[in-house]
Design a protein around this motif. Structure first.
Motif, short mmCIF file in Angstrom:
data_model
loop_
_atom_site.label_atom_id
_atom_site.label_comp_id
_atom_site.label_asym_id
_atom_site.label_seq_id
_atom_site.Cartn_x
_atom_site.Cartn_y
_atom_site.Cartn_z
N ARG A 1 -0.91 -0.84 0.43
CA ARG A 1 0.38 -1.47 0.10
C ARG A 1 0.37 -2.93 0.56
NH1 ARG A 1 4.01 2.91 1.96
NH2 ARG A 1 4.20 1.68 3.85
N GLY A 2 -0.20 -3.16 1.74
CA GLY A 2 -0.28 -4.52 2.29
C GLY A 2 -1.11 -5.42 1.41
N THR B 1 8.79 1.99 11.49
CA THR B 1 9.52 0.72 11.61
C THR B 1 10.35 0.70 12.89
OG1 THR B 1 9.57 0.57 9.22
CG2 THR B 1 11.10 -0.85 10.39
N VAL C 1 -0.97 2.49 4.00
CA VAL C 1 -0.19 1.30 4.36
C VAL C 1 -1.00 0.03 4.03
CG1 VAL C 1 0.88 0.07 6.28
CG2 VAL C 1 1.08 2.55 6.15
N ASN D 1 7.83 6.07 7.07
CA ASN D 1 7.94 4.61 7.11
C ASN D 1 9.07 4.16 8.03
OD1 ASN D 1 6.23 2.96 5.66
ND2 ASN D 1 7.04 3.74 3.72
N LEU E 1 2.02 -3.64 9.75
CA LEU E 1 1.99 -2.25 10.23
C LEU E 1 0.55 -1.71 10.22
CD1 LEU E 1 3.29 0.43 11.02
CD2 LEU E 1 3.94 0.79 8.64
N ALA E 2 -0.21 -2.03 9.19
CA ALA E 2 -1.60 -1.57 9.11
C ALA E 2 -2.41 -2.13 10.29
CB ALA E 2 -2.23 -2.00 7.78
N ASP F 1 2.51 -7.09 0.35
CA ASP F 1 3.66 -6.70 1.18
C ASP F 1 3.31 -7.00 2.66
OD1 ASP F 1 5.58 -5.45 2.67
OD2 ASP F 1 5.36 -3.48 1.70
N GLU F 2 3.92 -8.05 3.19
CA GLU F 2 3.55 -8.52 4.54
C GLU F 2 3.89 -7.51 5.64
OE1 GLU F 2 5.00 -12.48 5.33
OE2 GLU F 2 4.12 -13.14 3.42
N LYS F 3 5.04 -6.84 5.50
CA LYS F 3 5.43 -5.86 6.53
C LYS F 3 4.38 -4.75 6.61
CE LYS F 3 10.42 -6.26 6.66
NZ LYS F 3 11.58 -5.85 5.90
N SER F 4 3.90 -4.32 5.45
CA SER F 4 2.90 -3.25 5.43
C SER F 4 1.60 -3.73 6.05
CB SER F 4 2.63 -2.77 4.00
OG SER F 4 3.77 -2.16 3.49
N TYR G 1 -2.97 4.83 7.68
CA TYR G 1 -3.44 3.44 7.71
C TYR G 1 -3.93 3.02 6.32
CZ TYR G 1 -6.86 -0.30 8.49
OH TYR G 1 -7.58 -1.45 8.39
#
Ligand code: NAD
Length: 298
Positions: free
Chosen positions: A249-250, A204, A246, A200, A260-261, A254-257, A243
């Motif tokens: 998790r999104g 990032t 992640v 992770n 990332l996805a 979770d916006e960051k995840s 993917y």
């Protein structure tokens, strides 16, 4: 530990490997799958493993043939588990499927049978009541390509009997594993508790354009003496698997995840770059740049 008969439930990717490794080390193995098609596919996978063991482990044809003969195949659960000292559950990673399996199993398994789950992400306490024998239940988690990546994480839940824990540790050693005892429940066991935060953090750094992936890998290799950097590991794990993790998790908010996805999808998956298996991910294969003799210095 005086286990002799082992039942492996589920003969997919990992189940077929666990069954063959266990038979290869001299145990009698019963393989159970949900229907004939599942069994036929499982049998094919195990036949392939005979060739792989000859190639990778220099096993003789007699050895792999003998191992294969120790395996019997069943679509009837009560038959498959009749003699089992230990049953290793390797059915799909879905709560409902595993719950249903343990509910049925608890009704037909002999009282002596110890149950172990190979689940990667679901904690044993989730199923301990459904097993009807919480004290004889724990996690026994193998890695893909068991004959090469020979670790076994043996994890208790709060009601696992200490003697059962020790027996399963001994069994894991008896089938050639490096046995890793885990005393309390931990999502991700040991390896993923370490690896997931590392991967992770690496992603990032890259997504924020702080450094490129070769530099991040170099930094990890030189700084820790590790053989691979996080992006080489991501390519081995497979970008689609990463993917999926992640993304789920999104989907919990979770916006960051989620970002990332999407990034993994547009930059890699949509371009057919899924990692080592498809020939390209962060690196190109079969000769990735991190194998170049001047990778660290250039
Ligand atoms: P898979 O989909 O390849 O195999 C699952 C098998 O279970 C199939 O043969 C299927 O027919 C069978 N099945 C489905 N429902 C069943 C039921 N009710 N009873 C018996 N069999 C049933 O899955 P897999 O990759 O082998 O994963 C299985 C388990 O192993 C999961 O819990 C997963 O988390 C774990 N695991 C997988 C890996 C991996 O790299 N694939 C690594 C470690 C742990």
């Amino acid at each position: 530990m005086n286990y002799k008969h082992i039942t492996v439930a589920g003969s997919g990717v990992l189940g077929s490997q666990i069954a063959f490794q266990t038979a290869y080390k001299g145990f009698m193995v019963s393989v159970y799958d949900i229907n004939q098609q599942g069994i036929d596919l499982g049998k094919e996978r195990i036949k392939q493993l005979k060739l792989i063991y000859m190639q990778d482990l220099k096993a003789s044809k007699e050895e792999v043939d003998r191992a294969f003969k120790r395996i019997s195949f069943y679509v009837e659960l009560s038959e498959a588990v009749k003699q089992a000292d230990l049953l290793i559950e390797v059915v799909p990673e879905q709560v409902a499927v595993k719950m249903d399996f343990y509910t049925k199993l608890s009704k037909v398994a002999p009282g002596k049978t110890v149950f172990a789950t190979n689940s990667s992400t679901l904690l044993p306490s989730k199923f301990s009541e459904a097993t009807g024998r919480p004290e004889k239940f724990l996690a026994l988690h193998f890695a893909n390509q068991i004959w090469l990546n020979n670790t076994a994480e043996i994890m208790k839940h709060s009601k696992t009997d200490q003697r059962i824990f020790e027996d399963v540790l001994a069994f894991a050693k008896a089938i050639g594993m490096i046995a890793l005892p885990i005393y309390k429940e931990q999502a991700g066991y040991i390896l993923n508790s370490l690896l997931v935060p590392l991967l992770n953090a690496a992603l990032t750094l890259k997504i924020k354009e702080i450094a490129d992936h070769q530099t991040i890998d170099k930094s990890w290799i030189v700084g820790t003496g590790a053989a691979y950097g996080p992006f080489a590991i991501l390519d081995i794990v497979g970008i689609r698997t990463v993917y999926n993790i992640v993304l789920s998790r999104g989907e919990t908010g979770d916006e960051k995840s989620m970002y990332l996805a999407q990034w993994l999808k547009t930059e890699y998956l949509d371009k057919g770059k899924e990692g080592k298996e498809t020939g390209e991910g962060f690196y190109k294969y079969p000769n990735p740049a991190f194998w170049d003799s001047d990778f660290l210095t250039k």
